[in-house]
Design a protein around this motif. Structure first.
Motif, PDB file in Angstrom:
ATOM      1  N   ASP A  17       0.623  -1.114   0.192  1.00 19.41           N
ATOM      2  CA  ASP A  17       0.206  -0.042  -0.129  1.00 19.41           C
ATOM      3  C   ASP A  17       0.711   1.201  -0.563  1.00 19.41           C
ATOM      4  O   ASP A  17       1.511   1.102   0.949  1.00 19.41           O
ATOM      5  CB  ASP A  17      -1.374   0.329   1.325  1.00 19.41           C
ATOM      6  N   HIS A  19      -0.539   4.357  -0.471  1.00 22.32           N
ATOM      7  CA  HIS A  19      -1.792   5.482  -0.146  1.00 22.32           C
ATOM      8  C   HIS A  19      -0.877   7.194  -0.609  1.00 22.32           C
ATOM      9  O   HIS A  19      -0.080   7.841   1.036  1.00 22.32           O
ATOM     10  CB  HIS A  19      -1.251   5.844   1.873  1.00 22.32           C
ATOM     11  N   ASP A  48      -4.406   0.480  -2.812  1.00 25.02           N
ATOM     12  CA  ASP A  48      -4.517   1.741  -2.241  1.00 25.02           C
ATOM     13  C   ASP A  48      -2.879   2.194  -2.567  1.00 25.02           C
ATOM     14  O   ASP A  48      -2.338   2.851  -1.410  1.00 25.02           O
ATOM     15  CB  ASP A  48      -4.071   1.121  -0.703  1.00 25.02           C
ATOM     16  N   HIS A  94      -9.227   1.603  -0.698  1.00 25.71           N
ATOM     17  CA  HIS A  94      -9.028   3.221  -0.598  1.00 25.71           C
ATOM     18  C   HIS A  94      -8.612   3.960  -1.674  1.00 25.71           C
ATOM     19  O   HIS A  94      -7.433   3.813  -1.727  1.00 25.71           O
ATOM     20  CB  HIS A  94      -7.885   3.456   1.165  1.00 25.71           C
ATOM     21  N   HIS A 230      -3.211  -4.534   1.841  1.00 26.89           N
ATOM     22  CA  HIS A 230      -4.521  -4.208   2.921  1.00 26.89           C
ATOM     23  C   HIS A 230      -3.765  -4.373   3.652  1.00 26.89           C
ATOM     24  O   HIS A 230      -4.659  -3.232   5.316  1.00 26.89           O
ATOM     25  CB  HIS A 230      -5.255  -5.536   2.185  1.00 26.89           C
ATOM     26  N   HIS A 232      -1.058  -4.377   5.598  1.00 28.15           N
ATOM     27  CA  HIS A 232       0.408  -3.527   6.410  1.00 28.15           C
ATOM     28  C   HIS A 232       1.192  -3.932   7.428  1.00 28.15           C
ATOM     29  O   HIS A 232       1.451  -3.857   8.227  1.00 28.15           O
ATOM     30  CB  HIS A 232      -0.331  -2.028   6.956  1.00 28.15           C
TER      31      HIS A 232
HETATM   32 ZN    ZN Z   1      -3.371   0.566   2.911  1.00 29.25          ZN
END
Ligand code: ZN
Length: 279
Positions: A17, A19, A48, A94, A230, A232
């Motif tokens: 991820d 982000h 993400d 996200h 997902h 982390h």
């Molecule tokens: Zn994430």
């Protein structure tokens, strides 16, 4: 456009991820490249990613308001910066689906050297067949997800799940080399590792690990490599198929955790995929 031919040995990266932290992702990859003295041919990213072009995109992402940040993708979208190697990503839970769901349903270059696989996508890179499925399992969205035209009158969380049609579309791609998923499959944690994971992860997160449809995809597509994000949290395992072949499971942390978010793979000229230690 989406083909990279295997010339000799190829190295590629997988990234957890992001982000929106594009520069951090690139800095970590850069360090790894220098340490290994190898060049990465392409990057596979497991969702993400948060490719927001502007604040309007951010407003279509499902996330608590403190996490609704523009991030750094827009610098790449406006061509101020360029990804140094092709990056291929799926959607997570996200994402600015108000942007991504309005793209054509195929692998699409959304910024120079940056490709979205779509809700379900398949591409060939260095002779490898790669299938990706965006989103996570949400029971209420599995039968049907509302059309993106309704997003302004809906909750953004109505767009984060995959549907059974998308799982079937992925199944239609049949035998695959690499499967990209955001959420883990529910059968990938080895019994011997369950205690460690239950200690490390918050109880609620541990109990929510994985979904059965991801497991089903692994069973049907029989990939040699599965990449997930997902949670982390980094995790590796190997699954065996009835025909004796096996599958390397590679779950990646988020980029703020540095190298735990990354994996590097060597693809030999014979097509064998091997994860290279980077820690
Ligand atoms: Zn994430």
């Amino acid at each position: 456009m989406n083909k990279i031919n295997p010339i000799q040995d190829t190295y590629f990266a997988a990234v957890g991820d992001v982000h929106g932290e594009m520069y951090l992702m690139l800095a970590i990859l850069d360090k790894i490249q220098s340490k290994l003295n190898k060049s990465i041919s392409f990057v596979l990213q497991v969702g993400d990613f948060e490719p927001h072009r502007n604040y309007a995109d951010v407003m279509t992402m499902d996330a608590p308001s403190k996490y609704k940040k523009l991030g750094e993708f827009h610098h790449f979208y406006t061509k101020n910066y360029q990804f140094p190697y092709p990056i291929y990503f799926i959607g997570g839970n996200h994402e600015p689906y108000g942007f991504l769901d309005r793209l054509p349903p195929k692998v699409t270059e959304i910024a120079s050297n940056c490709y979205y696989l779509g809700r379900v996508g398949c591409l060939e890179l260095a002779g490898l067949k790669i299938v990706g499925v965006s989103g996570i399992y949400k029971a209420k969205l599995f039968d049907n997800r509302p059309p993106i035209s309704q997003i302004n009158s809906r909750s953004n969380s109505d767009y984060i799940g995959f549907t059974y049609k998308e799982i079937n579309q992925a199944i239609d791609y049949q035998k695959t080399d690499i499967l990209l998923l955001h959420e883990w499959a529910n059968n990938i944690v080895a019994e011997k590792d369950q205690e460690i994971l239950s200690q490390y992860l918050p109880r609620r997160k541990y109990e929510e690990i994985g979904n059965e449809y991801a497991s089903y995809l692994i069973e049907i597509l029989q990939p040699r490599l599965v990449l997930c994000g997902h949670m982390h949290f980094p995790y590796r395992n190997s699954l065996s198929f009835p025909d004796g072949n096996s599958c390397h499971i590679c779950c990646l942390a988020n980029v703020t955790k540095g190298r735990e978010a990354m994996a590097i793979f060597h693809l030999s000229s014979q097509g064998k995929i091997t994860e290279i230690p980077i820690h």
